[in-house]
Scaffold this active site. Structure first.
Site, PDB file in Angstrom:
ATOM      1  N   HIS A  47     -29.737 -17.943 -20.268  1.00 20.02           N
ATOM      2  CA  HIS A  47     -29.318 -17.505 -21.609  1.00 20.02           C
ATOM      3  C   HIS A  47     -30.197 -16.901 -22.423  1.00 20.02           C
ATOM      4  O   HIS A  47     -30.736 -17.311 -23.368  1.00 20.02           O
ATOM      5  CB  HIS A  47     -29.415 -19.183 -22.131  1.00 20.02           C
ATOM      6  CG  HIS A  47     -28.369 -20.062 -21.716  1.00 20.02           C
ATOM      7  ND1 HIS A  47     -27.012 -20.004 -21.983  1.00 20.02           N
ATOM      8  CD2 HIS A  47     -28.624 -21.203 -20.975  1.00 20.02           C
ATOM      9  CE1 HIS A  47     -26.322 -20.828 -21.335  1.00 20.02           C
ATOM     10  NE2 HIS A  47     -27.418 -21.621 -20.743  1.00 20.02           N
ATOM     11  N   GLU A  51     -29.321 -15.398 -24.850  1.00 20.01           N
ATOM     12  CA  GLU A  51     -28.861 -15.472 -26.353  1.00 20.01           C
ATOM     13  C   GLU A  51     -29.774 -16.526 -26.879  1.00 20.01           C
ATOM     14  O   GLU A  51     -29.844 -16.653 -28.234  1.00 20.01           O
ATOM     15  CB  GLU A  51     -27.538 -15.982 -26.512  1.00 20.01           C
ATOM     16  CG  GLU A  51     -26.965 -17.501 -26.057  1.00 20.01           C
ATOM     17  CD  GLU A  51     -26.795 -17.723 -24.606  1.00 20.01           C
ATOM     18  OE1 GLU A  51     -27.275 -16.784 -23.867  1.00 20.01           O
ATOM     19  OE2 GLU A  51     -26.228 -18.626 -24.380  1.00 20.01           O
ATOM     20  N   CYS A  98     -23.727 -18.630 -18.130  1.00 19.71           N
ATOM     21  CA  CYS A  98     -23.745 -19.967 -17.534  1.00 19.71           C
ATOM     22  C   CYS A  98     -22.421 -20.637 -17.162  1.00 19.71           C
ATOM     23  O   CYS A  98     -21.846 -20.078 -15.997  1.00 19.71           O
ATOM     24  CB  CYS A  98     -24.444 -20.793 -18.814  1.00 19.71           C
ATOM     25  SG  CYS A  98     -25.184 -22.657 -17.785  1.00 19.71           S
TER      26      CYS A  98
END
Lengths: 727, 230, 85
Positions: B203, B205, B86
């Site tokens: 994302h 994660e 990002c």
């Protein structure tokens, strides 16, 4: 800037003749301009709660799990494992009308500061929004700006926006409501308070520099809108979420040391309210040297600095031997840090600027002699009974109309602009469950969060509406399996000087208090926003409730997505109450009748049963039946799960449209695998339960035999808001 | 795997990233403050998401000029692994460690939603735990994720197989509807020529725990941990 | 001196902001508006008193930070510093 201070200037500042006389009495002389400014903001409705205090006292604020109730920057509840949840909701209505983006953004910034100033890391934001008629271009601009502002600020500071609500009604055309809520987590034994202590201790200013932003925002928030509101534009504050993020990190780093004696954010009325409240609560005096205040503009007067509402600033009383530790932390985060004064034993606030004493006010009378009004009230007349209302269109047409109406259509267009996952702890995102579920980092525990209010109910019967708002928040938390703990309230009403408005306020408080007591759901923080009127027309009474609950194990929560091969069962009695329902408004074109009554004993019994069944693992999905009634609840579950349903006919004695669209309270739709066991368990618990249908396929089959594909329902539901907003 | 997460002022997904890396590697990553200039001993440098310097001027522009970037360039030059997610991807392009730029989303709105990503090649240290052509789900949350490069650069990236992930439908089709931010050729992530630097907008994660709705992002971190195991 | 740096997206780079502004102007009834491009204007107060040296300094700043030459171009104008007051 040399203006004569007199009664007519005091009136411009929002003080009545009687209030100004009291100022003269306290001061024993004509106040300076700066002193008048301090009195006017501290005695404004926004800071003093002068019209609402007598009523707010009726709300229950204690429970064994409440650590701190109203009175501090935010409320604090024990959530187990040595942790506390700190939360509050606050309005930024007037600024959001004048400049929607910045008004909403700074609303988010302000409520975040209220929470992290107490030592909590903010973990979730929610917001309760009310807009006018969406067909008006002005409303669309307001929605666009408010949504961008909330996202622009919340996304940047890295706090997930996980929930909230949006309603539309023409009464908000000139007065939208933006109520922002923040929830944070702190160790239960490390809560920071605002009461100053320690004569001689340094008073430190940190954060952004001071400019001429928002001067008299607090008094603006306490006045009706008129034609001249447009001219008030320059007083709107501008937010800097980047600095806020640094401020959060720097404050939390400082809070991990033992440097802080007291801390408070500079919110409405900026340096004035923070210094007065900190010193006042601590029963000490305070000296401020404005030459030391970090300034963004040149030539600012004492009056301007004391009343500036520049954002992202905090006031801290430090232990003198920890000053350098603190200075180093703020230097690391590249934030201003300035010692601007110290505490004294005089009980006075003394403000100096360029060698001149600009203000010298005794603190005790400023607080104790603040105006308090028992304003006259007139009860809202009881609405006439609705009587029979025939069904003009049938189930299918009514369903499609409701599903695409502004109050019920999908909010995805809004949520998709809010970062709901940052932090990595969002178990249930917006729209996935009746309350958002946010896990506590490093723990199995989770918070359940919601905001609720049904203003059309409150308009028809403020007492029933106040009770309903609290009950619905409790219900939405319960529907996830969480245990409701406490609420924050944001009381948005019209002009309190009108007896009928004050009557609405008083009745709403009575209803809320009754529900809070019956549901063990105390109020721990809140905010009052009055004078929400434009040219004499008030908004619908809107006591917005922010609810918080806790789950011992986040994995035990349920959402509303319907799984296949389940039975749908409604818990709670359905009599088919159509008064004030959305069906009545959107399909029959009427806005009358009484709102549905809330039977608090049944509410409690039904909810406790549902929670027990969820935690026992016997419920696959759960959704409360509220706006739009049972059929909307079932369809929302079907769309969330992308699984269809077949529905059984309504039981005898209730008209089909009343059964499916009535808004009886205290009800939950459950998806279960063993319907018989659930019906038996409900019977044993003394809780009404009824089989509604079964899940499966990709269609909704109505009791009439008519079939609508999920794809068609989804298109109606999801395209309404984007097409209103132009993509 | 010794991982370090670079923290610029305004970064806000460093904690999410730390959780994902710790779950994969079994120990906490090192948090690297943006003034630090020594990254010795790190196998993987991660630049996480957020709003470094408030996204003012241009996303990532000011972070790309900060002291730690010299050390990150040196880490890249010696063949170290770098992951930019990002804002991290934006910083890598601003720093010239990956080509192109990330423009305002075509809709001009912030986009926070799940997207589907197709694994364009699985023979890298980042994607080795995915199947080639696999489609996985990932949250995304950005206002400036619209990948831009001139046609010659895009052709070169394609020709050299440096496109890491593309926005696709759940079925794996490259369509305009799947490409919500308007990225050139649906590009969601890119490799450096040595395949040691990866930048991507979504994302992964934030999707490494069943409780948060899935584990589609976990293979990326598990793969890295396996590849970089000491 | 004062340097005024104008940063624009390069021709050929899609400018959705400019497009949206153009559409909004059209919706407001402004006829005859062609392409609209949105950029940034950055004002710098510089201690440098020589106009050419100031220009060189501002251009270097633009190349290193103010503009991203992958997508943007810039233009520098130099003006005398206004002394307040």
């Amino acid at each position: 800037m040399a203006r004569d201070v007199n009664e007519s200037l005091a009136r411009v500042f929002g003080l009545s003749a009687e209030e100004y006389a009291r100022v003269l009495d306290i001061m024993g002389r004509t106040p300076s301009l700066t002193e008048l400014g301090v009195f006017s903001v501290m005695w404004s409705e926004h800071c003093s709660y002068k019209s609402s205090r007598v009523w707010l006292k009726l709300l229950p604020t204690t429970a064994p799990w409440v650590i701190l109730g109203p009175g501090e920057n935010a409320g604090v509840v024990d959530i187990g494992d040595g942790l506390a949840a700190i939360f509050k909701m606050e309005s930024h209505n007037h600024p959001s009308f004048i400049e929607p983006y910045q008004g909403a953004a700074t609303g988010v910034g302000g409520i975040l500061r209220d929470v992290f100033t107490m030592g909590a890391r903010p973990v979730a934001n929610l917001n309760a929004l009310r807009f006018g008629d969406p067909a008006l271009p002005r409303t669309r601009r307001t929605i666009d700006g408010v949504v961008r502002g909330i996202g622009g600020y919340g996304n940047c500071v890295g706090v997930p926006t996980v929930g909230g609500e949006i309603n539309f009604h023409p009464s908000y055309n000139g007065n939208p409501l933006v109520n922002a809520m923040t929830v944070g987590i702190a160790p239960a034994d490390r809560i920071f308070l605002s009461a100053a202590a320690g004569v001689g201790n340094p008073v430190v200013y940190v954060g952004s520099k001071t400019g001429r932003d928002g001067i008299h925002g607090a008094t603006m928030a306490s006045a009706e809108f008129g034609q001249d509101s447009e001219e008030k534009r320059p007083t709107v504050q501008v937010g800097d979420p980047f600095v806020e993020k640094l401020l959060i990190e720097a404050c939390l780093e400082l809070m991990a040391t033992d440097a802080i004696v007291a801390i408070q954010d500079m919110g409405a009325a900026g340096l004035t309210s923070s210094s007065v409240e900190m010193a006042g609560k601590g029963d000490v005096g305070i000296v401020l040297d404005l030459d030391a205040v970090p300034q963004r503009e040149t030539g600012m007067s004492a009056y301007e600095m004391m009343l500036s509402e520049s954002q992202e600033r905090m006031l801290i009383v430090l232990r003198p031997d920890r000053q350098e530790v603190a200075r180093a932390i703020f230097a690391k985060w590249e934030l201003d840090f300035a010692v601007i004064g110290h505490l004294t034993d005089t009980g006075r606030i003394v403000v100096t600027h360029r060698g001149v004493v600009e203000a010298d006010i005794p603190l005790a009378p400023l607080a104790e002699q603040a105006p308090l009004y028992h304003r006259p009230t007139v009860d809202t007349p009881q609405p006439a009974p609705l009587g029979e209302v025939a069904d003009p269109v049938g189930l299918e047409a009514a369903l499609l109309r409701l599903l695409g109406c502004p109050d019920l259509c999908s909010r995805a267009w809004v949520w998709d602009q809010y970062d709901s996952t940052v932090g990595g702890q969002t178990v249930r995102r917006p729209g996935a469950a009746d309350a958002a579920i946010v896990r506590i980092e490093g723990s199995r525990r989770a918070l359940a969060l919601t905001t609720d209010c049904t203003p059309r109910y409150c308009q028809a019967d403020p007492e029933a509406g106040g009770a309903q708002a609290v009950a619905e928040a409790w219900r939405n938390i319960t529907a996830t399996g969480a245990t409701p703990l406490a609420i924050t309230d944001n009381m948005n009403f019209g002009n309190p000087e009108k007896p009928e408005i004050m009557g609405q306020f008083a009745a709403a408080i009575r209803g809320m208090a009754a529900a809070c007591v019956a549901l063990d759901f105390p109020v721990v923080s809140g905010n009052v926003s009055l004078y929400n009127e434009t040219e004499g027309r008030p908004i619908l009474p809107t006591p917005a409730i922010g609810g918080l609950g806790v789950l011992a194990d986040a994995a035990a929560s349920v959402g509303l997505a319907l799984p296949r091969d389940c039975c749908l069962i409604v818990i709670g009695a359905t009599v088919g109450h159509l008064g004030q329902s959305l069906w009545l408004r959107e399909v029959a074109g009427r806005e009358d009748g009484p709102p549905p009554p809330v039977d608090l004993a049944a509410e409690r019994r039904n909810g406790d049963f549902v929670r027990r069944e969820i935690l026992a693992g016997r419920v696959r999905a759960c959704h409360d039946a509220s706006d739009g009634g049972l059929l909307l609840a079932v369809v929302e579950m079907a769309l969330a799960g992308d699984v269809g349903a077949g529905l059984l006919p309504a039981p005898g004695g209730v008209a089909s449209h009343a059964f499916w669209f009535g808004e009886d309270q205290g009800r939950y739709v459950l998806a279960v695998q063993d319907a018989l066991a659930m019906l038996q368990a409900a019977a044993a618990a003394g809780v009404p339960a009824l089989l509604l249908g079964v899940s499966g396929g990709k269609d909704l089959t109505l009791p009439t035999g008519d079939t609508i594909s999920l794809a068609r329902l989804r298109a109606v539901h999801e395209q309404a808001l984007p097409s209103l907003m132009g993509g | 795997m010794k991982a370090g997460i670079v923290v610029f002022p305004g970064i806000n997904r460093e904690r999410d990233m730390a959780i994902a890396l710790e779950a994969a590697a079994g120990h906490k990553p090192r948090m690297v403050w943006h003034h630090e200039t020594d990254l010795a001993g790190l196998d993987l440098v991660v630049i996480p998401g957020g709003f470094s310097y408030g996204d003012y001027l241009r996303c990532g522009a000011m972070a790309a000029q900060s002291p730690v970037m010299g050390a990150i360039r040196a880490h890249a030059a010696r063949g170290g692994h770098i992951l930019g997610v990002c804002n991290g991807f934006q910083i890598l392009t601003e720093a010239g460690l990956l080509p192109g730029a990330l423009l305002r989303n075509a809709s001009l709105r912030f986009l926070s939603m799940d997207c589907w990503l197709r694994v364009e090649r699985a023979d890298t240290d980042f994607a080795r735990h995915y199947q080639p052509g696999a489609v996985f789900r990932s949250p995304m949350a950005h206002g400036d994720g619209n990948y831009f490069a001139d046609d010659a650069t895009l052709d070169r990236l394609e020709g050299e197989g440096l496109v890491a992930f593309r926005y696709v439908t759940q079925e794996g089709a490259v369509t305009p509807e799947a490409n919500r931010n308007g990225s050139a050729r649906n590009i969601a992530g890119l490799y450096s020529p040595n395949l040691r630097v990866l930048g991507l907008m979504p994302h992964p994660e934030d999707l490494v725990d069943p409780l948060m709705g899935g584990t589609d992002g976990k293979p990326l971190f598990d793969g890295l941990a396996a590849a970089l195991a000491a | 001196m004062k340097a005024i740096v104008t940063v624009m997206l390069k021709t050929g780079v899609l400018d959705p902001q400019g497009k949206a502004i153009g559409q909004a102007l059209h919706n407001l009834g402004f006829a005859g508006v062609g392409e609209v491009r949105a950029g940034k204007l950055i004002e710098l107060e510089l201690a440098e008193t020589d106009p050419e040296a100031a220009r060189a300094q501002a251009e270097e700043m633009a190349r290193r930070l103010l503009a991203n030459l992958v997508i943007e171009s810039f233009r520098v104008e130099i003006a005398p510093l206004e002394i307040p007051g």
